[in-house]
Design a protein around this motif. Structure first.
Motif, PDB file in Angstrom:
ATOM      1  N   SER A  80       0.832  -1.199   0.000  1.00  0.00           N
ATOM      2  CA  SER A  80       0.000   0.000   0.000  1.00  0.00           C
ATOM      3  C   SER A  80       0.871   1.255   0.000  1.00  0.00           C
ATOM      4  N   ILE A  81       0.240   2.345  -0.376  1.00  0.00           N
ATOM      5  CA  ILE A  81       0.858   3.673  -0.328  1.00  0.00           C
ATOM      6  C   ILE A  81      -0.035   4.564   0.525  1.00  0.00           C
ATOM      7  N   SER A  82       0.529   5.132   1.579  1.00  0.00           N
ATOM      8  CA  SER A  82      -0.201   6.103   2.402  1.00  0.00           C
ATOM      9  C   SER A  82       0.418   7.472   2.200  1.00  0.00           C
ATOM     10  N   LEU A  83      -0.430   8.463   2.040  1.00  0.00           N
ATOM     11  CA  LEU A  83       0.060   9.839   1.918  1.00  0.00           C
ATOM     12  C   LEU A  83      -0.983  10.787   2.464  1.00  0.00           C
ATOM     13  N   MET A  84      -0.494  11.955   2.847  1.00  0.00           N
ATOM     14  CA  MET A  84      -1.404  12.986   3.331  1.00  0.00           C
ATOM     15  C   MET A  84      -1.402  14.128   2.332  1.00  0.00           C
ATOM     16  N   MET A  85      -2.578  14.491   1.843  1.00  0.00           N
ATOM     17  CA  MET A  85      -2.725  15.595   0.907  1.00  0.00           C
ATOM     18  C   MET A  85      -3.246  16.829   1.634  1.00  0.00           C
ATOM     19  N   ASN A  86      -2.766  17.985   1.187  1.00  0.00           N
ATOM     20  CA  ASN A  86      -3.287  19.262   1.687  1.00  0.00           C
ATOM     21  C   ASN A  86      -3.985  19.976   0.535  1.00  0.00           C
ATOM     22  N   GLN A  87      -5.256  20.262   0.726  1.00  0.00           N
ATOM     23  CA  GLN A  87      -6.041  20.971  -0.282  1.00  0.00           C
ATOM     24  C   GLN A  87      -6.271  22.406   0.194  1.00  0.00           C
ATOM     25  N   SER A  88      -5.765  23.353  -0.581  1.00  0.00           N
ATOM     26  CA  SER A  88      -5.960  24.769  -0.259  1.00  0.00           C
ATOM     27  C   SER A  88      -6.919  25.379  -1.266  1.00  0.00           C
ATOM     28  N   MET A  89      -7.949  26.028  -0.768  1.00  0.00           N
ATOM     29  CA  MET A  89      -8.879  26.744  -1.633  1.00  0.00           C
ATOM     30  C   MET A  89      -8.833  28.216  -1.247  1.00  0.00           C
ATOM     31  N   VAL A  90      -8.399  29.065  -2.185  1.00  0.00           N
ATOM     32  CA  VAL A  90      -8.120  30.466  -1.887  1.00  0.00           C
ATOM     33  C   VAL A  90      -9.077  31.352  -2.678  1.00  0.00           C
ATOM     34  N   LEU A  91      -9.739  32.254  -1.978  1.00  0.00           N
ATOM     35  CA  LEU A  91     -10.620  33.212  -2.640  1.00  0.00           C
ATOM     36  C   LEU A  91      -9.763  34.278  -3.324  1.00  0.00           C
ATOM     37  N   LEU A  92      -9.941  34.430  -4.628  1.00  0.00           N
ATOM     38  CA  LEU A  92      -9.215  35.445  -5.375  1.00  0.00           C
ATOM     39  C   LEU A  92      -9.958  36.771  -5.316  1.00  0.00           C
ATOM     40  N   PRO A  93      -9.234  37.881  -5.435  1.00  0.00           N
ATOM     41  CA  PRO A  93      -9.910  39.181  -5.365  1.00  0.00           C
ATOM     42  C   PRO A  93     -10.918  39.365  -6.492  1.00  0.00           C
ATOM     43  N   LYS A  94     -11.995  40.095  -6.204  1.00  0.00           N
ATOM     44  CA  LYS A  94     -13.005  40.351  -7.244  1.00  0.00           C
ATOM     45  C   LYS A  94     -12.383  41.041  -8.445  1.00  0.00           C
ATOM     46  N   THR A  95     -11.535  42.004  -8.172  1.00  0.00           N
ATOM     47  CA  THR A  95     -10.860  42.733  -9.243  1.00  0.00           C
ATOM     48  C   THR A  95      -9.413  42.268  -9.299  1.00  0.00           C
ATOM     49  N   PRO A  96      -9.007  41.622 -10.388  1.00  0.00           N
ATOM     50  CA  PRO A  96      -7.627  41.148 -10.459  1.00  0.00           C
ATOM     51  C   PRO A  96      -6.634  42.308 -10.476  1.00  0.00           C
ATOM     52  N   MET A  97      -5.416  42.033 -10.052  1.00  0.00           N
ATOM     53  CA  MET A  97      -4.339  43.006 -10.136  1.00  0.00           C
ATOM     54  C   MET A  97      -4.147  43.449 -11.585  1.00  0.00           C
ATOM     55  N   GLN A  98      -3.787  44.700 -11.794  1.00  0.00           N
ATOM     56  CA  GLN A  98      -3.469  45.150 -13.153  1.00  0.00           C
ATOM     57  C   GLN A  98      -2.252  44.380 -13.645  1.00  0.00           C
ATOM     58  N   PRO A  99      -2.387  43.649 -14.738  1.00  0.00           N
ATOM     59  CA  PRO A  99      -1.248  42.849 -15.205  1.00  0.00           C
ATOM     60  C   PRO A  99      -0.189  43.709 -15.881  1.00  0.00           C
ATOM     61  N   ARG A 100       0.985  43.133 -16.039  1.00  0.00           N
ATOM     62  CA  ARG A 100       2.053  43.788 -16.793  1.00  0.00           C
ATOM     63  C   ARG A 100       2.348  42.927 -18.011  1.00  0.00           C
ATOM     64  N   ILE A 101       2.343  43.548 -19.172  1.00  0.00           N
ATOM     65  CA  ILE A 101       2.501  42.805 -20.425  1.00  0.00           C
ATOM     66  C   ILE A 101       3.923  42.275 -20.550  1.00  0.00           C
ATOM     67  N   ASN A 102       4.030  41.005 -20.876  1.00  0.00           N
ATOM     68  CA  ASN A 102       5.326  40.340 -21.007  1.00  0.00           C
ATOM     69  C   ASN A 102       6.077  40.836 -22.242  1.00  0.00           C
ATOM     70  N   ASP A 103       7.386  40.892 -22.137  1.00  0.00           N
ATOM     71  CA  ASP A 103       8.253  41.237 -23.262  1.00  0.00           C
ATOM     72  C   ASP A 103       9.373  40.205 -23.297  1.00  0.00           C
ATOM     73  N   TYR A 104       9.521  39.495 -24.417  1.00  0.00           N
ATOM     74  CA  TYR A 104      10.453  38.369 -24.450  1.00  0.00           C
ATOM     75  C   TYR A 104      11.911  38.799 -24.351  1.00  0.00           C
ATOM     76  N   ARG A 105      12.167  40.109 -24.412  1.00  0.00           N
ATOM     77  CA  ARG A 105      13.533  40.607 -24.265  1.00  0.00           C
ATOM     78  C   ARG A 105      13.962  40.674 -22.803  1.00  0.00           C
ATOM     79  N   VAL A 106      13.011  40.534 -21.894  1.00  0.00           N
ATOM     80  CA  VAL A 106      13.270  40.548 -20.455  1.00  0.00           C
ATOM     81  C   VAL A 106      12.740  39.237 -19.889  1.00  0.00           C
TER      82      VAL A 106
END
Length: 825
Positions: A238-264
C-alpha cells in the motif's frame, strides 16, 4: 360578463402587466438569490438547518463556515460567493520515501486550478474555470467563448439545508473529501501505473482536518491506496500519503497585469483574447509577479524609498537546522537590494517560524504562508515554485524547497572547479562560512524563480573571460550578470590570481529586471498604458551585454548555455581544463588520504569526469552555433547570427585536441585502481561518444547547411571532413592507434551508420531544427566521406606492424562496407 369572470380577467391582466414590466429589467442579485433559495427550500430532500447542523456541531468560521458533526463535514457556502473565482492548490503534506523518484516532497504542489461554486436546481456544483480564452462580457463573441470552452464539473453536491438566515447553502463534503477525485489526487497516471495502484482503500482513508480562514480553506486528507509495487515498505502492499487541499478566494478585481516582453526574463501566463480587433484571437502574455503597491504613493513618485503595503514574507520551515537559518534568511533578503532599485524598501522579508503561542494556525502547507521548506531527502536539488492568479499573473504564494543533501553537490563542485586556485576548497571539510555563502546564493537563486524570474543563461557571457581573473572585477560584479544563470563557480581564475570571488552573487541584470517588473507606475491605468515606459527601459540598455536575456533553450546559442562563464567559451574551457588537470593528481590526497575511505574519492572522481565533459560541451555548441539577440523590429540588426566560420573551425580543432585525443591526464592510477576493477576506459568512451554524437546530430548539421545561404564559409561538409581527418589522423600518419582512439573511431562509424541508414521523422531534432534526412545533403555527405575513408584505410592497412591496430583497421573497412551496403550485411 359575470362578475366572477371579470375578477379573473382583471387578475390575469395585472399578472401579465407585472410580468411584462419585470422582464424589461434585469433581476437584482438579491431577488434572484431569493427565488433560488425558495426553489431550493421546496426540494423534498432539503432539511431544516438545525436538523443538519446540530448542537453537537464543531464550527469553524471563515471564507466558508465549516461544521463537523460526528464524522461528517459540512461546508456552509454564502450565496455571495457563488460564481466567485477560487484557486485550488493540491499539495503533498506527508508522503512515503521514494515517491516520484525523489523529486517529490512534502510541500510539493501537484495541481493548481481555478474553480467556482455554482448552483443548479437543488445542487451545488464545483466546476473548473479557465482564463486561457476570454472576451469582454459586453462583446457578443463572449457567448461563443463560453459555449466553446465549457469547463468540466468536478463534483455535484445535494443541498442538505439552507443557512439559518437563508443567505447560503449547506452541503455535505464528507464523501467528496474522502474520495479519489482525480483533479485533486497526489497520484498521477504515471505513478499509478508505476506502483500498480488498484484503488483507494476507503477503510484506511479519512479527513485529517479541515480549517477555514478569512480567505482560504485548508483541508488535510489521509489516503491509503492498494499498490502492488509501492516505492517503499513493499511488504504492506500500500501507499499512504497525506494531501493538503488549499482553496483560496481570489480578489473580485484582479491586479493590473504587466505585459510580457520576451527581451526581459519573466515567467508568464498566456490568454487568447477573442475580442481583439487583430482579425484573430490575439494572444496576450502577462508576467508573473507579486503585487507591490507603495504605502505612500506621493513619496514614491518623488523618488523616495517606500515600503510596500504588503511585503513579500518568507517563513523558515520549523525543520530547518539552526546553524543554517542565518544563511537562508540572508539569501531571501539579499533581494532587498534589487527591490530598492525599483523604489521599495523592506519589500521582501525572511522570518523564523512562529511558535504555537504566536500563531497556533501556522502550517507550512497553508497557502497564506510562503515557506522555505527544508526537506529530509537524499535528492540533491533546490526549487523555487510559486502559485499565481491565472487571471493577472499575480503571485500569491510560493514555497522554496531545499533538499538536505544539496550542499554536498556544492561542496564537490567547489573543490573540483576552484581547488586549483582556491586553497579553501581543497578539503572535504569545507568551512561553514563558505558553505553558508553557497547556500545563501542558492536560496537567492530559488527565491528569484519565486519572484517570477526564469533562468537567464545569456548573462554568463556578458563578462570578458579574462575579467574573471580580476579580484576587483569579480568582487564588484560577480562571475555572471545575474544570479539567475547557472554560473555557480569561477573556474576561470588561475593559481596566483588575487582576491578572487569564486561563488556567484546578484548582478546588474537582477537590479534591472526587478525594476522592470516591479516598479509601480501610478500614472498608467492599464497594462497597455505601461508599455511605452517599459519599452524605453529596455531600449536604454539594449547595447549593453549585461542586460541581455536568453533562456538557454534550443542548445544552439554558445552564449546562452548552462554552467558556462565568460564571453569566450574556448578560452574559458581552456582555463577550466588547465585547473582540472591540477586538481586530478591531488584528488587522492584531498579525500582518501584524509578519510581512509574511498567513497568520497569515487564520488568526486565521477563528478570530475562530468566537469570535464561540461567544459567540452560548451565548445561543441560553437560548431553549427547560432547566436540569438532578442530584439524588436524597431531595433537594428538580426535576431539570429551564425558563429563566424573561423571560430567554428578553431572550435573543432580545440575539440580534436581536448575532447577526442587520448585523455591520459585523467588516468590517475591511485584513483582508478582503487575505485573499480575495470571502468575507466569505458567511462571515457561513453563521454567521448556523447560529444561526437552531438557534433554529428542532424539538427546541428542542418544549421551548418543553412550557412550556405547565410554567407558563412563553413558548412556541414567542411565540418565532417575536418572531424573525420582529425579522428582518423593515424591513418594519415601511420602511427599506432591506442585503445581510446580505437573506441572513438568505432563510435564514429556507428554514428555515420545512424545518419545514413536509420529512418527518421521529418522533424528530427530535440531542439526543433527541421531536417528531412532523406532529402537533405546529410546522407550524401556521409556516404561520400565514408567512401573516402575506406580508401584511406585500405591504403594504410599494410603499414601497421601492430596486430591490434591492423585488426582494428580491417574491422573498420568491413564496417564501412556494411554501412554503405546494409542489405549485404
Amino acid at each position: 360578463m359575470p362578475k366572477l369572470y371579470q375578477a379573473i380577467s382583471l387578475a390575469l391582466l395585472v399578472a401579465l402587466t407585472q410580468t411584462s414590466c419585470s422582464s424589461s429589467k434585469p433581476a437584482t442579485q438579491e431577488s434572484t438569490a431569493s427565488t433560488s433559495r425558495s426553489k431550493a427550500a421546496s426540494g423534498t430532500d432539503i432539511k431544516s438547518y438545525s436538523d443538519v447542523i446540530t448542537k453537537s456541531a464543531v464550527t469553524d468560521e471563515g471564507v466558508f463556515t465549516i461544521h463537523k458533526v460526528g464524522d461528517k463535514f459540512y461546508y456552509e457556502i454564502p450565496d455571495s460567493l457563488l460564481q466567485r473565482d477560487f484557486l485550488w492548490i493540491s499539495r503533498f503534506a506527508n508522503l512515503p520515501s521514494g515517491l516520484g523518484g525523489g523529486y517529490v516532497n512534502a510541500g510539493s504542489s501537484v495541481n493548481e486550478q481555478m474553480v467556482e461554486w455554482q448552483k443548479f436546481e437543488n445542487k451545488i456544483v464545483l466546476k473548473t474555470k479557465s482564463y486561457n480564452a476570454y472576451a469582454a462580457d459586453s462583446l457578443p463573441i463572449s457567448l461563443s467563448v463560453r459555449a466553446n470552452n465549457y469547463q468540466p464539473t468536478i463534483y455535484a453536491f445535494d443541498i442538505a439545508a439552507l443557512s439559518k438566515d437563508s443567505s447560503g447553502y449547506v452541503i455535505d463534503v464528507t464523501k467528496f473529501l474522502t474520495s479519489d477525485v482525480k483533479a485533486f489526487s497526489g497520484l498521477d497516471a504515471d505513478m499509478r501505473k508505476e506502483y500498480k495502484v488498484s484503488k483507494l482503500d476507503d477503510s484506511r482513508s479519512f479527513i485529517h482536518s479541515a480549517k477555514s480562514f478569512p480567505l482560504n480553506i485548508e483541508v488535510k486528507q489521509d489516503f491509503t491506496y492498494d499498490a502492488a509495487e509501492p516505492p517503499s515498505n513493499s511488504a504492506t502492499g500500500s501507499i499512504s500519503l497525506m494531501m493538503n487541499q488549499s482553496m483560496v478566494l481570489l480578489p473580485k478585481t484582479p491586479m493590473q497585469p504587466r505585459i510580457n516582453d520576451y527581451r526581459v526574463g519573466y515567467f508568464n501566463i498566456n490568454q487568447y483574447d477573442y475580442g481583439s480587433e487583430a482579425l484573430k484571437a490575439d494572444q496576450k502574455s502577462y508576467i508573473r509577479r507579486w503585487k507591490l503597491v507603495p504605502k505612500d504613493i506621493e513619496a514614491y513618485k518623488r523618488g523616495e524609498l517606500v515600503e510596500p503595503v504588503n511585503p513579500i514574507v518568507y517563513y523558515l520551515d520549523p525543520a530547518t537546522p539552526e546553524k543554517l537559518r542565518p544563511y537562508i534568511k540572508e539569501g531571501v533578503e539579499q533581494w532587498q537590494e534589487a527591490f530598492e532599485t525599483a523604489g521599495f524598501k523592506n519589500a521582501i522579508i525572511a522570518k523564523d517560524p512562529p511558535s504555537a503561542e504566536e500563531d497556533p494556525d501556522f502550517s507550512p502547507e497553508d497557502v497564506r504562508y510562503s515557506v522555505i521548506r527544508y526537506v529530509a531527502s537524499t535528492t540533491r536539488n533546490a526549487m523555487g515554485p510559486s502559485v499565481s492568479d491565472p487571471r493577472s499573473g499575480e503571485i500569491i504564494e510560493s514555497d522554496i524547497i531545499w533538499y538536505h543533501n544539496h550542499l554536498r553537490s556544492y561542496r564537490n563542485r567547489y573543490l573540483l572547479e576552484t581547488g586549483a586556485a582556491n586553497p579553501a576548497a581543497r578539503t572535504l571539510d569545507t568551512p561553514i562560512e563558505d558553505l553558508g555563502e553557497m547556500m545563501k546564493e542558492v536560496i537567492t537563486h530559488e527565491v528569484g524563480h519565486a519572484l517570477g524570474l526564469p533562468h537567464n543563461m545569456k548573462a554568463s557571457s556578458a563578462y570578458p573571460t579574462d575579467s574573471l581573473r580580476s579580484g576587483e572585477f569579480t568582487q564588484k560584479y560577480g562571475i555572471a550578470a545575474t544570479i539567475m544563470d547557472y554560473a555557480r563557480y569561477n573556474y576561470v581564475a588561475q593559481p596566483g590570481d588575487k582576491d578572487i570571488r569564486f561563488v556567484r552573487q546578484l548582478g546588474p541584470y537582477d537590479h534591472y529586471v526587478i525594476n522592470w517588473g516591479y516598479r509601480y507606475l501610478p500614472e498608467a491605468n492599464s497594462a497597455e498604458a505601461e508599455v511605452p515606459t517599459l519599452d524605453k527601459w529596455i531600449e536604454a540598455k539594449a547595447n549593453d551585454p549585461m542586460y541581455r536575456f536568453g533562456s538557454g533553450s534550443g542548445g544552439y546559442d554558445p552564449e546562452s548555455q548552462t554552467e558556462g562563464i565568460g564571453a569566450d567559451v574556448i578560452k574559458a574551457s581552456t582555463y577550466g581544463l588547465k585547473n582540472l588537470k591540477q586538481v586530478a593528481p591531488k584528488l587522492y590526497d584531498w579525500t582518501a588520504a584524509q578519510t581512509n575511505d574511498y567513497d568520497d574519492l569515487e564520488e568526486l572522481y565521477g563528478e570530475l569526469l562530468g566537469v570535464w565533459s561540461r567544459y567540452i560541451g560548451h565548445v561543441v555548441t560553437n560548431v553549427g552555433g547560432v547566436r540569438e539577440e532578442r530584439m524588436k523590429p524597431s531595433q537594428q540588426g538580426y535576431i539570429f547570427t551564425a558563429v563566424p566560420a573561423k571560430e567554428q573551425t578553431t572550435s573543432l580543432d580545440w575539440l580534436l585536441k581536448n575532447a577526442f585525443s587520448s585523455p591520459e591526464w585523467l588516468h590517475q592510477s591511485k584513483i582508478s585502481r582503487n575505485i573499480h576493477h575495470a571502468n575507466y576506459v569505458e567511462s571515457v568512451r561513453n563521454l567521448q561518444e556523447r560529444h561526437l554524437n552531438s557534433l554529428l546530430s542532424p539538427d546541428r548539421m542542418a544549421r551548418l547547411m543553412e550557412n550556405e545561404v547565410n554567407d558563412v564559409n563553413y558548412n556541414a561538409l567542411d565540418m565532417v571532413r575536418q572531424l573525420q581527418r582529425g579522428i582518423w589522423s593515424e591513418v594519415y600518419s601511420g602511427s599506432k592507434v591506442d585503445i581510446y582512439r580505437r573506441n572513438l573511431q568505432k563510435a564514429y562509424l556507428d554514428r555515420m551508420d545512424y545518419l545514413l541508414n536509420q529512418k527518421q521523422p521529418t522533424r528530427n531534432s530535440r531542439y526543433g531544427t527541421p531536417v528531412e534526412l532523406n532529402q537533405s545533403d546529410i546522407r550524401s555527405i556521409v556516404r561520400g566521406e565514408l567512401v573516402q575513408l575506406q580508401k584511406q584505410l585500405k591504403s594504410a592497412r599494410n603499414r601497421y606492424a601492430n596486430d591490434l591496430t591492423r585488426y582494428h583497421v580491417d574491422d573498420a573497412i568491413v564496417r564501412i562496407d556494411n554501412i554503405l551496403n546494409p542489405t549485404n550485411s
